[in-house]
Write an enzyme that holds these catalytic residues in place. Structure first.
Site, PDB file in Angstrom:
ATOM      1  N   HIS A 154     -12.938   2.807   0.432  1.00  0.00           N
ATOM      2  CA  HIS A 154     -12.873   1.804   1.514  1.00  0.00           C
ATOM      3  C   HIS A 154     -13.511   0.491   1.081  1.00  0.00           C
ATOM      4  CE1 HIS A 154     -12.813   5.374   4.568  1.00  0.00           C
ATOM      5  NE2 HIS A 154     -11.575   5.006   4.273  1.00  0.00           N
ATOM      6  N   ARG A 196      -2.766  -2.170  -3.287  1.00  0.00           N
ATOM      7  CA  ARG A 196      -3.981  -1.384  -3.068  1.00  0.00           C
ATOM      8  C   ARG A 196      -3.905  -0.157  -3.965  1.00  0.00           C
ATOM      9  NH1 ARG A 196      -6.252   1.192   2.636  1.00  0.00           N
ATOM     10  NH2 ARG A 196      -8.176   2.045   1.765  1.00  0.00           N
ATOM     11  N   ASN A 251       0.870  -1.180   0.000  1.00  0.00           N
ATOM     12  CA  ASN A 251       0.000   0.000   0.000  1.00  0.00           C
ATOM     13  C   ASN A 251       0.903   1.226   0.000  1.00  0.00           C
ATOM     14  OD1 ASN A 251      -1.877   2.006   0.372  1.00  0.00           O
ATOM     15  ND2 ASN A 251      -2.697   1.224   2.296  1.00  0.00           N
ATOM     16  N   GLU A 258      -8.242  -5.488   5.285  1.00  0.00           N
ATOM     17  CA  GLU A 258      -8.162  -5.138   3.877  1.00  0.00           C
ATOM     18  C   GLU A 258      -7.000  -5.832   3.180  1.00  0.00           C
ATOM     19  OE1 GLU A 258      -9.122  -0.716   3.307  1.00  0.00           O
ATOM     20  OE2 GLU A 258      -8.693  -0.857   5.447  1.00  0.00           O
ATOM     21  N   ARG A 297     -11.715  15.964   6.862  1.00  0.00           N
ATOM     22  CA  ARG A 297     -12.578  16.189   5.703  1.00  0.00           C
ATOM     23  C   ARG A 297     -13.952  16.662   6.147  1.00  0.00           C
ATOM     24  NH1 ARG A 297     -10.984  10.466   3.717  1.00  0.00           N
ATOM     25  NH2 ARG A 297      -8.968  10.816   2.705  1.00  0.00           N
TER      26      ARG A 297
END
Length: 397
Positions: free
Chosen positions: A179, A90, A7, A381, A238
């Site tokens: 996600h 990823r 990742n 993940e 955010r």
């Protein structure tokens, strides 16, 4: 089969090495501050963590360090990199070109590059990770697993924006969601726990970045993040949903460009912007406990937003069989789970508050008589990426 999962961020590279015969993590590490001063952490199963400083000018340097650690005679877990059968990456998004994970070719790399406007922070870094592995671990198959992939089953009525249709036709402006690997993993686990492959599940991935998905029979039908990860819930930094006219209002009053405002919405807003304390929910909770009203407001806004999306997704699916909590906040913050579910009893939720307070691992924290189950499921993940990579590589042979 051994699969390396990578990742890559703009100045970081996380990795895990899996033995797919047992799904065990043999080793994992983090290279950070690439291009700056360089730091790393590495842990192999059953061995002490090692960490230190290491000059990494590029992601290729980070991959070279990774190979050194994995093959080290004292701390390593393999004798040579030839033991690695494939690398799974990823990757944020391939737009609407690819939903399923794919074997990396020049064509795939071009698609990732073409989608940089959708993922300007992540796609370039993901591509650097792929190129670095190709340079250092030559000849090993690489697979791209897209963060948006799981949401590719959303119907058009859910992913379209009510703006002139030509923007979708010409620029593919639409909701993509993110996600995806996390929502896919925990929703799959939820269906197993429920013993019902057709169940309606709402998955809440709550952390510094947060999103919610409505999953019906294992397929995503809606999610909160949009064209970019900025849409949806208020997060660490955010803003989440807001009136689009806010952008022009601020631009007119402060003379800011659209780029500057979007940067503010991404990096200076959310819990940080409201509380003025931190983007870390733990710091904000501490401040709220000490009487900081803005910190409490930030937490209240987050809880309220999650609660609204749960209700709306239950309506969209015509009911819900389970609410799933995952990621940093979802797995570990039992009080936040209770606050979110408070007032949602009309959905058939009967939370076992005592059990919820003790749970930070996979568990059903609802009472036996609860019509709608409340599940805590730690996400994985990296395992999803490894499993997809294994299946694709097997089909190449």
């Amino acid at each position: 089969m051994k699969i390396l999962v990578v990742n890559a961020g703009s100045s970081s590279l996380k990795y895990q090495l899996f033995d797919m015969d047992t799904n065990a993590v043999l080793a994992k590490g983090l290279c950070e501050r690439i291009g700056i001063d360089g730091r790393y952490k590495y842990t192999a199963a059953g061995k002490d963590e090692i960490k230190g400083d290491y000059t990494m000018k590029t992601h290729a340097d980070a991959i070279k360090l990774l190979t050194m650690n994995l093959t080290d005679k004292d701390h390593g877990v393999i004798s040579s990199m030839s033991e690695i059968d494939a690398v799974g990456h990823r990757v944020l998004t391939a737009g609407d070109i690819y939903s399923d994970s794919v074997y990396v070719t020049d064509e795939v790399k071009q698609v990732i590059k073409d989608c940089i406007p959708i993922g300007p922070l992540h796609n370039p870094a993901n591509l650097m990770g792929i190129e670095a592995c190709a340079e250092v671990i030559k000849g090993v198959p690489q697979v791209a697993v897209f963060d948006t992939g799981f949401h590719g089953t959303m119907p058009k009525k859910a992913f379209m924006y009510a703006i002139p249709y030509r923007y979708y036709e010409e620029y593919k402006v639409r909701k993509y969601g993110f996600h995806g690997t996390s929502h896919r993993y925990v929703s799959g686990k939820a269906l197993e726990m429920l013993g019902n492959p057709d169940a309606k599940v709402i998955t809440c991935h709550l952390g510094n970045g947060s999103s919610i998905a409505a999953v019906k029979g294992g397929k995503c039908v809606d999610t909160t993040m949009g064209l970019t990860p900025l849409e949806g819930l208020p997060m660490g930094t955010r803003s989440g949903n807001l009136d689009p006219a806010v952008l022009s209002f601020i631009a007119e009053h402060e003379g800011k460009s659209t780029t500057e405002i979007v940067n503010m919405l991404n990096k200076e807003s959310g819990v940080l912007g409201i509380s003025g304390v931190s983007s870390d929910f733990r710091d904000v909770e501490t401040a709220a406990d000490e009487g900081n009203e803005r910190a409490q407001l930030a937490l209240d806004m987050f809880v309220y937003s999650v609660k609204k999306f749960i209700g709306s997704y239950a309506a969209a699916m015509g009911g819900v069989d389970a609410i799933v909590f995952t990621a940093g906040i979802g797995e570990n913050n039992c009080k936040m789970r209770e606050d979110i579910l408070d007032g949602l009893e009309f959905l058939g939720i009967d939370l076992d508050k005592e059990k919820n307070l003790k749970t930070r691992t996979q568990a059903d924290v609802s009472k036996p008589e609860s019509k709608t189950k409340v599940l805590v499921i730690p996400t994985n993940e990296e395992l999803v990426i490894a499993m997809d990579t294994m299946e694709i590589v097997k089909n190449l042979k």
